[in-house]
Design a protein around this motif. Structure first.
Motif, PDB file in Angstrom:
ATOM      1  N   ASP A 233      -2.330 -14.992   8.243  1.00 40.51           N
ATOM      2  CA  ASP A 233      -3.273 -14.238   9.298  1.00 40.51           C
ATOM      3  C   ASP A 233      -2.087 -13.592  10.410  1.00 40.51           C
ATOM      4  OD1 ASP A 233      -4.650 -15.206   7.820  1.00 40.51           O
ATOM      5  OD2 ASP A 233      -5.256 -16.991   9.454  1.00 40.51           O
ATOM      6  N   ALA A 234      -0.710 -14.657  10.097  1.00 42.08           N
ATOM      7  CA  ALA A 234      -0.098 -13.729  11.513  1.00 42.08           C
ATOM      8  C   ALA A 234       0.704 -12.875  10.361  1.00 42.08           C
ATOM      9  CB  ALA A 234       1.076 -15.289  11.435  1.00 42.08           C
ATOM     10  N   PHE A 235       1.153 -12.813   9.413  1.00 42.86           N
ATOM     11  CA  PHE A 235       1.542 -11.595   8.915  1.00 42.86           C
ATOM     12  C   PHE A 235       1.222 -10.416   8.749  1.00 42.86           C
ATOM     13  CE2 PHE A 235       3.845  -9.115   5.582  1.00 42.86           C
ATOM     14  CZ  PHE A 235       5.123  -9.331   6.144  1.00 42.86           C
ATOM     15  N   ALA A 269      -5.096 -13.700   1.671  1.00 48.58           N
ATOM     16  CA  ALA A 269      -4.652 -12.199   1.923  1.00 48.58           C
ATOM     17  C   ALA A 269      -4.982 -11.171   1.506  1.00 48.58           C
ATOM     18  CB  ALA A 269      -3.127 -12.898   0.920  1.00 48.58           C
ATOM     19  N   ARG A 270      -5.480 -11.122   0.295  1.00 48.38           N
ATOM     20  CA  ARG A 270      -6.750  -9.633   0.164  1.00 48.38           C
ATOM     21  C   ARG A 270      -8.107  -9.018   0.582  1.00 48.38           C
ATOM     22  NH1 ARG A 270      -9.058  -9.988  -4.595  1.00 48.38           N
ATOM     23  NH2 ARG A 270      -8.519 -12.725  -4.975  1.00 48.38           N
ATOM     24  N   SER A 271      -8.398 -10.542   1.402  1.00 48.53           N
ATOM     25  CA  SER A 271      -9.171  -9.874   2.591  1.00 48.53           C
ATOM     26  C   SER A 271      -9.517  -9.299   3.401  1.00 48.53           C
ATOM     27  CB  SER A 271     -10.485 -11.752   3.143  1.00 48.53           C
ATOM     28  OG  SER A 271      -9.357 -12.432   3.415  1.00 48.53           O
ATOM     29  N   LEU A 272      -7.504  -9.654   4.073  1.00 46.83           N
ATOM     30  CA  LEU A 272      -6.495  -8.896   4.970  1.00 46.83           C
ATOM     31  C   LEU A 272      -6.304  -7.939   4.961  1.00 46.83           C
ATOM     32  CD1 LEU A 272      -4.944 -12.730   6.603  1.00 46.83           C
ATOM     33  CD2 LEU A 272      -7.339 -11.333   7.620  1.00 46.83           C
ATOM     34  N   ASP A 316       3.110  -7.026  -0.594  1.00 46.99           N
ATOM     35  CA  ASP A 316       3.013  -7.452   1.021  1.00 46.99           C
ATOM     36  C   ASP A 316       2.995  -8.972   0.961  1.00 46.99           C
ATOM     37  OD1 ASP A 316       2.552  -4.994   2.580  1.00 46.99           O
ATOM     38  OD2 ASP A 316       0.511  -5.512   1.986  1.00 46.99           O
ATOM     39  N   VAL A 317       2.052  -9.777   0.205  1.00 49.91           N
ATOM     40  CA  VAL A 317       3.071 -11.082   0.270  1.00 49.91           C
ATOM     41  C   VAL A 317       2.478 -10.607  -1.669  1.00 49.91           C
ATOM     42  CG1 VAL A 317       1.632 -12.773   0.359  1.00 49.91           C
ATOM     43  CG2 VAL A 317       1.384 -11.477   1.756  1.00 49.91           C
TER      44      VAL A 317
END
Length: 468
Positions: A233-235, A269-272, A316-317
């Motif tokens: 979330d922070a990233f 991560a994908r949802s963000l 990204d991740v």
């Protein structure tokens, strides 16, 4: 210590994690000082363990109880683990070799049965287990009650009790009011020489990690209590920083939570809107590959064309389950920042590793990191929110070269001064020496009675579990 001692370490699962690293380092430092050391465990996977337990440096004896599964229908894990631990304790107690000291950690249930080994018992309490267990609902609380009592009674049977931080010491005192003595604080150490070895640059497994981006690292087991989702979330709030978050950690195909949580994190991560990639552990079997998120790629086993390119340009991740020690060394050699997200973690080895490798740490301002990470000197301590973490990560990423180097130097100095293996070995030997000066806490007869209590509690728990 004047005489050579025979010391057995009793640990449930010699996998990869902070508890396992402490056991391995404790065994190494005592062996290097001339003591005879043996490691007993219920589970040891050569593909998922620290090198010293695989290459013959340490003697490992695996004592499995084939009659007791790891769980029953995916439930009753604590019941099965306790029953397995009794079989392990029996193997230690009936061994032909006479031990002077038994170093027991994580699970206190076998301590009464280990009394039959006629050795002094040092119990290392990483954190009270009952504080980590679920108790959602009256039936589950009833189910856990005998195990909670059992943990306190069996822990009290140790000749000496040690914990890994002042935070755990205070937690222990509140958790176990019937134990009249305060545990000793014995903070873990790092085998600094192991971290001084540079990564093998020719290792093809490093190809998936090479990038021109700035690297932010999160290292933890894939367990929900580690709250790695907060790092993601922070990233997500740092989209303009041209960086890549590498989420690395212990991932065991036998642990359902590891499998589930990795998939949850990847989906999160994908949802963000973050682009993700998952790299399968080296040598992963087809069955293991099927448990990974869809699209996972294999770890290269030989050099391939294009290895010198930026493998993470479109990522990204990156998720790196069951990473190798060489991959860990490489990550610390290129990382700009380490993010450590567990709240009220009893100690945390990763911040120490990171600081020794001159990488600033961003961690929660609670638990063990408050005692290990100098705030605003070797990194930052934050509130457990994505906003606070994002701000601290950005401060590290935006720091000048001189500022970043100064934080790295302060962290390394802190670890060298207080967490070297030599300093830890001195403290551990002193604690053992003091323990040996006292008589053992009780006779083996009590162990028989306590063992009967364990069996009765297990039977009662099994009956209660049918109502859950």
């Amino acid at each position: 210590m004047a005489r050579r001692l025979s010391i057995a370490f009793v640990h449930p699962n010699l996998g990869i994690g902070g508890a396992e690293r402490l056991v391995v380092d404790s065994a190494l430092c005592l062996q290097q000082r001339g003591h005879r050391v043996v490691l007993y465990t219920m589970h040891h996977d050569p593909a998922h363990c620290f090198e010293e337990t695989r290459d013959g440096t340490l003697e490992v004896r695996v004592c499995r109880s084939w009659l007791v599964p790891r769980s029953i229908g995916g439930r009753l894990h604590i019941l099965c683990t306790i029953l397995q631990s009794l079989a392990l304790a029996r193997s230690v107690a009936t061994a032909r070799e006479q031990f002077d000291v038994l170093f027991v950690d994580q699970l206190s249930a076998p301590i009464p049965l280990l009394k039959h080994a006629h050795a002094h018992i040092l119990f290392y309490c990483h954190f009270p287990d009952y504080l980590l267990a679920r108790r959602d609902g009256p039936l589950r609380r009833l189910y856990r009650a005998p195990f909670d009592l059992l943990e306190e009674l069996t822990t009290a049977e140790a000749d000496e009790i040690a914990v890994n931080s002042r935070f755990t010491q205070e937690t222990f005192r509140h958790a176990f009011p019937r134990i009249g003595r305060a545990p000793r604080v014995l903070m873990p150490a790092l085998n600094l020489h192991a971290y001084d070895r540079p990564p093998d640059a020719d290792d093809p497994a490093l190809a998936v990690l090479r990038t021109g981006k700035r690297v932010v690292v999160s290292i933890n087991r894939f367990e929900r209590k580690k709250d790695v989702g907060m790092a993601i979330d922070a990233f997500a709030a740092l989209r303009d920083c041209r960086a890549c978050l590498v989420v690395a950690g212990g991932w065991d195909t036998q642990v359902a939570e590891n499998i589930e949580y990795l998939s949850e994190l990847e989906a999160r991560a994908r949802s963000l809107g973050l682009r993700t990639r998952t790299v399968a552990p080296r040598g992963a079997t087809p069955a293991a590959l099927a448990l990974l998120p869809a699209g996972a790629v294999r770890t290269p086993s030989f050099p391939a064309a294009g290895d010198d390119g930026d493998q993470l340009e479109s990522t990204d991740v990156l998720f790196l389950p069951s990473f190798t020690e060489n991959q860990r060394a490489f990550l610390f050699s290129v990382a700009r920042c380490t993010v450590y997200t567990p709240t009220n973690e009893h100690l945390g080895i990763v911040p120490l590793e990171s600081m020794y490798m001159r990488v600033p740490v961003v961690a929660v301002n609670a638990g063990g990191p408050r005692e290990t990470v100098p705030h605003a000197k070797a990194g930052y301590l934050c509130e457990p929110t994505a906003e606070d973490f994002a701000g601290a990560i950005r401060r590290v990423l935006d720091a000048s070269g001189a500022q970043w180097a100064a934080m790295g130097a302060a962290g390394r100095e802190r670890v060298q001064r207080d967490f070297s293996l030599d300093a830890y070995a001195d403290r551990l030997e002193r604690l053992i020496h003091e323990m040996l000066q006292r008589p053992m806490s009780s006779s083996p007869v009590f162990g028989i009675l306590m063992t009967l209590f364990i069996v009765f509690a297990a039977a009662a728990a099994f009956a209660l579990a049918s109502w859950l």
